[in-house]
Design a protein around this motif. Structure first.
Motif, PDB file in Angstrom:
ATOM      1  N   ILE A 186      -8.480   5.648  25.335  1.00 44.70           N
ATOM      2  CA  ILE A 186      -7.753   7.185  25.282  1.00 44.70           C
ATOM      3  C   ILE A 186      -6.214   7.120  25.100  1.00 44.70           C
ATOM      4  CG2 ILE A 186      -7.385   9.506  26.521  1.00 44.70           C
ATOM      5  CD1 ILE A 186     -10.190   8.577  28.040  1.00 44.70           C
ATOM      6  N   LYS A 187      -5.818   7.907  24.303  1.00 43.33           N
ATOM      7  CA  LYS A 187      -4.472   7.755  23.572  1.00 43.33           C
ATOM      8  C   LYS A 187      -3.593   8.090  25.151  1.00 43.33           C
ATOM      9  CE  LYS A 187      -1.367  10.041  20.168  1.00 43.33           C
ATOM     10  NZ  LYS A 187      -1.460  10.961  19.179  1.00 43.33           N
ATOM     11  N   THR A 188      -3.585   8.822  25.759  1.00 45.64           N
ATOM     12  CA  THR A 188      -3.005   9.369  26.921  1.00 45.64           C
ATOM     13  C   THR A 188      -2.954   8.353  28.013  1.00 45.64           C
ATOM     14  OG1 THR A 188      -4.470  10.881  28.000  1.00 45.64           O
ATOM     15  CG2 THR A 188      -2.844  11.867  26.505  1.00 45.64           C
ATOM     16  N   THR A 189      -4.081   7.703  28.096  1.00 41.26           N
ATOM     17  CA  THR A 189      -3.995   6.616  29.271  1.00 41.26           C
ATOM     18  C   THR A 189      -4.180   5.081  28.760  1.00 41.26           C
ATOM     19  OG1 THR A 189      -6.611   6.701  29.201  1.00 41.26           O
ATOM     20  CG2 THR A 189      -5.443   8.456  30.636  1.00 41.26           C
ATOM     21  N   LYS A 190      -4.004   4.903  27.605  1.00 39.51           N
ATOM     22  CA  LYS A 190      -4.074   3.635  27.164  1.00 39.51           C
ATOM     23  C   LYS A 190      -3.063   2.779  27.587  1.00 39.51           C
ATOM     24  CE  LYS A 190      -1.382   4.139  22.744  1.00 39.51           C
ATOM     25  NZ  LYS A 190      -1.460   4.166  21.434  1.00 39.51           N
ATOM     26  N   CYS A 191      -2.001   3.134  28.136  1.00 31.54           N
ATOM     27  CA  CYS A 191      -0.843   2.295  28.850  1.00 31.54           C
ATOM     28  C   CYS A 191      -0.897   2.243  30.260  1.00 31.54           C
ATOM     29  CB  CYS A 191       0.474   2.857  28.555  1.00 31.54           C
ATOM     30  SG  CYS A 191       0.906   2.834  26.677  1.00 31.54           S
ATOM     31  N   GLN A 251      -3.780   2.261  38.647  1.00 29.85           N
ATOM     32  CA  GLN A 251      -2.746   2.583  39.476  1.00 29.85           C
ATOM     33  C   GLN A 251      -2.270   4.072  39.036  1.00 29.85           C
ATOM     34  OE1 GLN A 251      -0.423  -0.910  38.337  1.00 29.85           O
ATOM     35  NE2 GLN A 251      -0.508  -1.581  40.452  1.00 29.85           N
ATOM     36  N   GLN A 252      -2.169   4.374  37.844  1.00 27.93           N
ATOM     37  CA  GLN A 252      -1.718   5.760  37.606  1.00 27.93           C
ATOM     38  C   GLN A 252      -2.708   7.119  38.058  1.00 27.93           C
ATOM     39  OE1 GLN A 252      -1.600   2.950  35.446  1.00 27.93           O
ATOM     40  NE2 GLN A 252       0.672   2.914  35.581  1.00 27.93           N
ATOM     41  N   CYS A 253      -3.698   6.691  37.815  1.00 29.56           N
ATOM     42  CA  CYS A 253      -4.940   7.824  37.993  1.00 29.56           C
ATOM     43  C   CYS A 253      -5.492   7.867  39.735  1.00 29.56           C
ATOM     44  CB  CYS A 253      -6.242   7.547  37.430  1.00 29.56           C
ATOM     45  SG  CYS A 253      -5.711   7.920  35.460  1.00 29.56           S
ATOM     46  N   ASP A 254      -4.954   6.527  40.333  1.00 30.55           N
ATOM     47  CA  ASP A 254      -5.560   6.216  41.501  1.00 30.55           C
ATOM     48  C   ASP A 254      -6.970   6.261  41.944  1.00 30.55           C
ATOM     49  OD1 ASP A 254      -5.368   5.759  44.614  1.00 30.55           O
ATOM     50  OD2 ASP A 254      -4.955   7.782  44.833  1.00 30.55           O
ATOM     51  N   GLN A 255      -7.666   5.764  40.736  1.00 30.63           N
ATOM     52  CA  GLN A 255      -9.400   5.766  40.791  1.00 30.63           C
ATOM     53  C   GLN A 255      -9.772   4.436  40.386  1.00 30.63           C
ATOM     54  OE1 GLN A 255      -9.648   8.748  37.630  1.00 30.63           O
ATOM     55  NE2 GLN A 255     -10.916   9.980  39.153  1.00 30.63           N
ATOM     56  N   ILE A 256     -10.927   4.126  40.946  1.00 32.55           N
ATOM     57  CA  ILE A 256     -11.706   2.958  40.690  1.00 32.55           C
ATOM     58  C   ILE A 256     -12.627   3.053  39.646  1.00 32.55           C
ATOM     59  CG2 ILE A 256     -13.527   1.461  41.864  1.00 32.55           C
ATOM     60  CD1 ILE A 256     -12.218   2.149  44.477  1.00 32.55           C
ATOM     61  N   PHE A 257     -12.551   2.004  38.594  1.00 29.31           N
ATOM     62  CA  PHE A 257     -13.363   2.134  37.512  1.00 29.31           C
ATOM     63  C   PHE A 257     -14.187   0.857  37.375  1.00 29.31           C
ATOM     64  CE2 PHE A 257      -9.868   4.669  36.729  1.00 29.31           C
ATOM     65  CZ  PHE A 257     -10.224   5.393  35.683  1.00 29.31           C
ATOM     66  N   CYS A 258     -15.486   1.079  36.540  1.00 30.62           N
ATOM     67  CA  CYS A 258     -16.302  -0.150  36.412  1.00 30.62           C
ATOM     68  C   CYS A 258     -15.867  -0.811  35.272  1.00 30.62           C
ATOM     69  CB  CYS A 258     -17.592   0.338  36.478  1.00 30.62           C
ATOM     70  SG  CYS A 258     -18.086   1.405  35.039  1.00 30.62           S
ATOM     71  N   ASP A 259     -16.362  -1.867  34.667  1.00 30.64           N
ATOM     72  CA  ASP A 259     -15.821  -2.356  33.510  1.00 30.64           C
ATOM     73  C   ASP A 259     -16.059  -1.690  32.366  1.00 30.64           C
ATOM     74  OD1 ASP A 259     -15.470  -4.753  34.856  1.00 30.64           O
ATOM     75  OD2 ASP A 259     -17.322  -5.631  34.251  1.00 30.64           O
ATOM     76  N   ASN A 260     -17.196  -0.887  32.167  1.00 32.70           N
ATOM     77  CA  ASN A 260     -17.274   0.025  30.736  1.00 32.70           C
ATOM     78  C   ASN A 260     -16.247   1.253  30.884  1.00 32.70           C
ATOM     79  OD1 ASN A 260     -19.423  -1.480  29.870  1.00 32.70           O
ATOM     80  ND2 ASN A 260     -20.963  -0.521  30.986  1.00 32.70           N
ATOM     81  N   CYS A 261     -16.240   1.812  32.083  1.00 31.71           N
ATOM     82  CA  CYS A 261     -15.220   2.915  32.055  1.00 31.71           C
ATOM     83  C   CYS A 261     -13.763   2.625  31.896  1.00 31.71           C
ATOM     84  CB  CYS A 261     -15.612   3.888  33.543  1.00 31.71           C
ATOM     85  SG  CYS A 261     -17.109   4.684  33.700  1.00 31.71           S
ATOM     86  N   LYS A 262     -13.449   1.515  32.491  1.00 28.05           N
ATOM     87  CA  LYS A 262     -12.087   0.996  32.303  1.00 28.05           C
ATOM     88  C   LYS A 262     -11.726   0.722  30.954  1.00 28.05           C
ATOM     89  CE  LYS A 262      -8.831  -2.971  32.772  1.00 28.05           C
ATOM     90  NZ  LYS A 262      -8.956  -4.297  33.098  1.00 28.05           N
ATOM     91  N   THR A 263     -12.759   0.325  30.058  1.00 34.99           N
ATOM     92  CA  THR A 263     -12.540   0.023  28.601  1.00 34.99           C
ATOM     93  C   THR A 263     -12.477   1.257  27.961  1.00 34.99           C
ATOM     94  OG1 THR A 263     -13.967  -2.056  28.740  1.00 34.99           O
ATOM     95  CG2 THR A 263     -13.517  -0.807  26.677  1.00 34.99           C
ATOM     96  N   ALA A 264     -13.295   2.369  28.348  1.00 35.34           N
ATOM     97  CA  ALA A 264     -13.125   3.510  27.681  1.00 35.34           C
ATOM     98  C   ALA A 264     -11.870   4.296  28.068  1.00 35.34           C
ATOM     99  CB  ALA A 264     -14.224   4.423  28.208  1.00 35.34           C
ATOM    100  N   HIS A 265     -11.417   4.100  29.213  1.00 38.43           N
ATOM    101  CA  HIS A 265     -10.096   4.859  29.706  1.00 38.43           C
ATOM    102  C   HIS A 265      -8.927   4.138  29.107  1.00 38.43           C
ATOM    103  CE1 HIS A 265      -7.932   7.044  32.821  1.00 38.43           C
ATOM    104  NE2 HIS A 265      -7.119   5.846  33.066  1.00 38.43           N
ATOM    105  N   LEU A 266      -8.937   3.005  28.675  1.00 41.49           N
ATOM    106  CA  LEU A 266      -7.934   2.417  27.812  1.00 41.49           C
ATOM    107  C   LEU A 266      -7.771   2.819  26.376  1.00 41.49           C
ATOM    108  CD1 LEU A 266      -7.656  -1.149  29.923  1.00 41.49           C
ATOM    109  CD2 LEU A 266      -6.008   0.950  29.962  1.00 41.49           C
TER     110      LEU A 266
END
Length: 187
Positions: free
Chosen positions: A39-44, A22-37
């Motif tokens: 990251i320090k600045t995007t973990k929330c 919702q914050q990035c307005d982007q669609i992620f696959c399972d692996n990229c979602k895990t990697a995104h969460l």
């Protein structure tokens, strides 16, 4: 903005996108979602299922089902009244309307600045082209004048050599004629 449930991941472009940030307005696959969460600045950041995304409904907080009314400047995201208190306490907030007006002013300033820069660059290019063409004409004129001088010099040298050869030929002809007429007397 997310479009359909069958879209591919916008990060790796390989996996099937199941999660919408919702914050990035982007669609992620399972692996990229895990990697995104991770990251320090995007973990929330919060995710929802791509199937639940509807652009008209995206004006409401999925967690509290309240309309977005503020823009959190610190997190650069829109938030509802409950999120302001729970997740964005003590963050710098402005109303969405003020945020949009501010962004619009920034965009207009940026566009105006870029437009002026393009206009100036265009003028400089035209001026540079004019100077370049003028310089090219001057070089062509100089080459033509030098070539004409060289041709005239070569023509003058050729005429001088031809005259010298004719003079030598005339002298030698006289000498040979005298020698031949002298030899005729003895015959």
């Amino acid at each position: 903005m997310a479009k359909a449930a069958s879209e591919s991941c916008e990060i790796c472009e390989g996996g099937t996108g199941h999660h919408y940030c919702q914050q990035c307005d982007q669609i992620f696959c399972d692996n990229c979602k895990t990697a995104h969460l991770r990251i320090k600045t995007t973990k929330c950041h919060t995710f929802q299922s791509v199937r639940k995304i509807n652009p008209e409904e995206n004006l409401f907080c999925s967690e509290h089902d309240e309309p977005f009314i503020f823009h959190c400047v610190d997190c650069d995201t829109v938030v509802c009244q409950t999120c302001v208190v729970k997740k964005h306490n003590r963050h710098d907030m402005i109303s969405i309307k003020d945020s949009v007006l501010k962004l619009k002013e920034q965009l207009e300033t940026c566009v105006e600045s870029k437009s002026k820069a393009i206009s100036n660059d265009s003028k400089q290019l035209k001026q540079g082209d004019k100077v370049y063409r003028s310089d090219a004409k001057a070089v062509i004129k100089s080459i033509t004048e030098d070539a004409t001088r060289m041709k005239d010099w070569i023509d003058a040298k050729a005429e001088a050599f031809i005259k010298l050869v004719k003079e030598i030929e005339a002298k030698n002809h006289k000498i040979l004629s005298k020698a031949y007429s002298g030899k005729k007397m003895y015959l």
